[in-house]
Design an enzyme around this catalytic site. Structure first.
Site: not given
Length: 582
Positions: A82, A85-86, A123, A362, A405
């Site tokens: 997780c 991303c979080h 998710m 990114h 991306h």
């Protein structure tokens, strides 16, 4: 596959866990189309922080009951599944924030159901996909109701304790001792074996398999072309001397608990002098000696988010590139939305220009002139353009797609709009072509001049070459197995058509792998631009391969198979990487 069919097949991307918590939503029955496709089962090992033992923060009277053993297991799962991303501290990044003020407002049942079923926004459906059983989901729901732990810091003392010079500079060769054509050598990440393979671009021979850090993220080449630097997600850097009879690691260092980026100084007079690496945890970058990797200066990236002016405790360092115009490193700071121009001409009196761009920075690369750095703020669907000559933000562009991306992107000479730079998207099938010539084509500069439609969502990389008439677009995270094993190819000289068509290359089929569901990822050209290599990435216990395509004919040129090629992913041609050719 038609564009309409592709649009209908857009689904959850298992590696991009977007919102776990949606504002105003309630616990629900199994949502329609919640996603149980192969893509939702596909998980990047986003971190190695799970190896770190963490203690339960001071519990409050209304915290769920949880033993230390349960908390440690939950923290490991969170770090591995997780945090990418979080965020480690659950402050949010590509995914929503999971701080306790949010998780407690939604409650245990809501958390349990969302972990079980996922959401159409990205998710993963951890429960219905079979990745987590009910007991594990219960554990994770309770874990998210407790304050997150903070892993330990990693300063100069910790770095120096890991620093090793295996071959001193004075003991290294004074001339190249092998007959390898270094400019046509490929550094290939063998992701799950913790290695890189050095493969000859002409003979396809594996010259060496070198032990590295876990899941090498990128390879970078020193300005001289002698040293290869690779960094794993565990933040271990290996410095490999390509002049040795058999190339091997001559120095290494661990710069944190988790990292993604490494680069070397390129400006005239500073070639090979410095290396730099950026960490996800702790959030910082370090400048090192270019001959030995000795850490010289560590700089924290913690600070204020550029637009809200709120403090962020975990602004991770994403892409780093070296300027061709000044003795500067260009450093993306993901969560605060700042791009740093780090002047390495005097690191004792370090000068850093902070450019406010957009949050969730990114990856990215240079335009064909190498003056402008274009980088994706992927969760904001934008590309920021930095003028490295002037040291300023040139533009902020909405790409018109979901979650750009680009990798390093692709530079093309468009038949109508002149020089353009391309990015594909994780979240949909679009490819954005952005004008990059403010002098020759001022009206098109820093705008999306054309939108192409490729195989579908789940693309990670686009690729072209100055000598090529093709633009290649992969889709390894697409939920459709056939699509994720194929590549779309556009002809550059046909981009003036109203709706340019693409050719589908069945790379996975050409590989001849019968077991598993291999995914095709990251095209990389050879030195001459006559062939492009694709990784056919299968499970660690199954056969993988590299497929080489003749760029002129779009026909199969070679399939490279070897039992040592375990989960090949990123490939970096020494010359193209050093010279920023893409």
């Amino acid at each position: 596959m038609s564009r309409l069919t592709s649009l209908r097949k857009l689904a959850l991307l298992g590696s991009v866990a977007f919102p776990l918590i949606a504002a105003g939503a309630a616990a629900q029955d199994e949502p329609e189309g919640h996603g149980d496709s192969p893509a939702t089962k596909y998980i990047f090992s986003a971190t190695t922080l799970g190896q770190i033992e963490v203690e339960i923060p001071g519990l409050k009277p209304d915290d769920p009951v949880m033993t230390q053993a349960e908390f440690s297991r939950a923290a490991t799962i969170y770090f591995e599944r997780c945090a990418g991303c979080h965020g480690v501290l659950r402050k949010g990044a590509t995914g929503k924030a999971l701080t306790t003020d949010i998780t407690r407002a939604n409650g245990y049942e809501y958390l349990r159901d969302f972990i079980t079923y996922g959401s159409p926004a990205g998710m993963p459906n951890w429960g219905t996909s079979g990745e987590m059983d009910e007991a594990t989901i219960d554990l994770m729901a309770r874990y998210l109701l407790i304050e997150p732990p903070q892993p330990p810091e990693f300063g100069m003392a910790e770095m120096k304790a890991t620093w090793k010079v295996l071959v001193k500079p004075e003991d290294r060769p004074t001339e190249k001792l092998n007959d390898i054509d270094l400019d046509n050598l490929f550094s290939v990440t063998l992701r799950d074996s913790g290695q890189v393979a050095l493969i000859d671009g002409a003979s396809y021979e594996i010259h060496a398999i070198i032990e590295t850090g876990y899941a090498v993220h990128i390879s970078r080449i020193s300005a001289s072309g002698r040293y290869l630097f690779v960094i794993g997600r565990d933040a271990l850097i290996n410095m490999i001397d390509l002049w040795m009879e058999t190339p091997a690691t001559v120095a290494q260092i661990k710069v944190g608990a988790e990292a993604r980026s490494v680069e070397t100084s390129k400006f005239k007079g500073y070639e090979d002098k410095y290396a730099i690496a950026g960490s996800y945890w702790p959030p910082q970058y370090v400048i090192m000696d270019g001959d030995t990797l000795e850490p010289l200066k560590i700089v924290s990236t913690r600070g204020m988010i550029f637009d809200t002016q709120e403090f962020h405790p975990e602004p991770r360092v994403a892409a780093i590139v070296a300027s061709h115009y000044k003795p500067e490193f260009i450093v993306n700071v993901k969560e605060t939305g700042k791009i740093l121009l780090v002047d390495y001409s005097d690191i004792r009196n370090l000068k850093v220009t902070s450019i406010e761009a957009e949050r969730f920075l990114h990856d990215g690369g240079f335009d064909s002139s190498k003056r402008y750095f274009l980088t994706a703020a992927n969760a904001r669907n934008k590309v920021a353009v930095i003028d490295t000559k002037e040291g300023s933000l040139a533009a902020l562009i909405d790409t018109g797609g979901q979650t750009p991306h680009p990798g390093r992107g692709a530079n093309l000479m468009h038949p109508v709009h002149g020089p353009v730079w391309a990015t594909s998207h994780l979240g949909d099938e679009t490819v954005a072509l952005i004008g990059t010539d403010p002098e020759g084509h001022p009206e098109q500069a820093w705008t999306v001049v054309q939108q192409l439609y490729a195989l579908g969502g789940g693309s990670l990389f686009v690729k072209s070459h100055p000598t090529s008439n093709h633009l290649y677009v992969d889709a390894p995270l697409n939920p459709d197995a056939e699509t994720s094993a194929s590549v779309a190819v556009f002809r550059v000289d046909e981009l003036d058509q109203e709706e340019p068509e693409y050719t589908v290359l069945p790379i996975g089929e050409w590989a001849g792998i019968e077991d598993g569901q291999p995914r095709v990822v990251q095209g990389e050209f050879n030195r001459e631009g006559t062939e492009i290599w694709f990784s056919v990435w299968n499970a660690a216990d199954k056969e993988s391969a590299i497929v080489v395509v003749d760029d002129r004919t779009l026909e199969l040129a070679r399939v490279i198979k070897d039992q040592r090629l375990i989960t090949p992913t990123g490939k970096f041609n020494v010359y193209n990487t050093r010279a920023d050719v893409y």
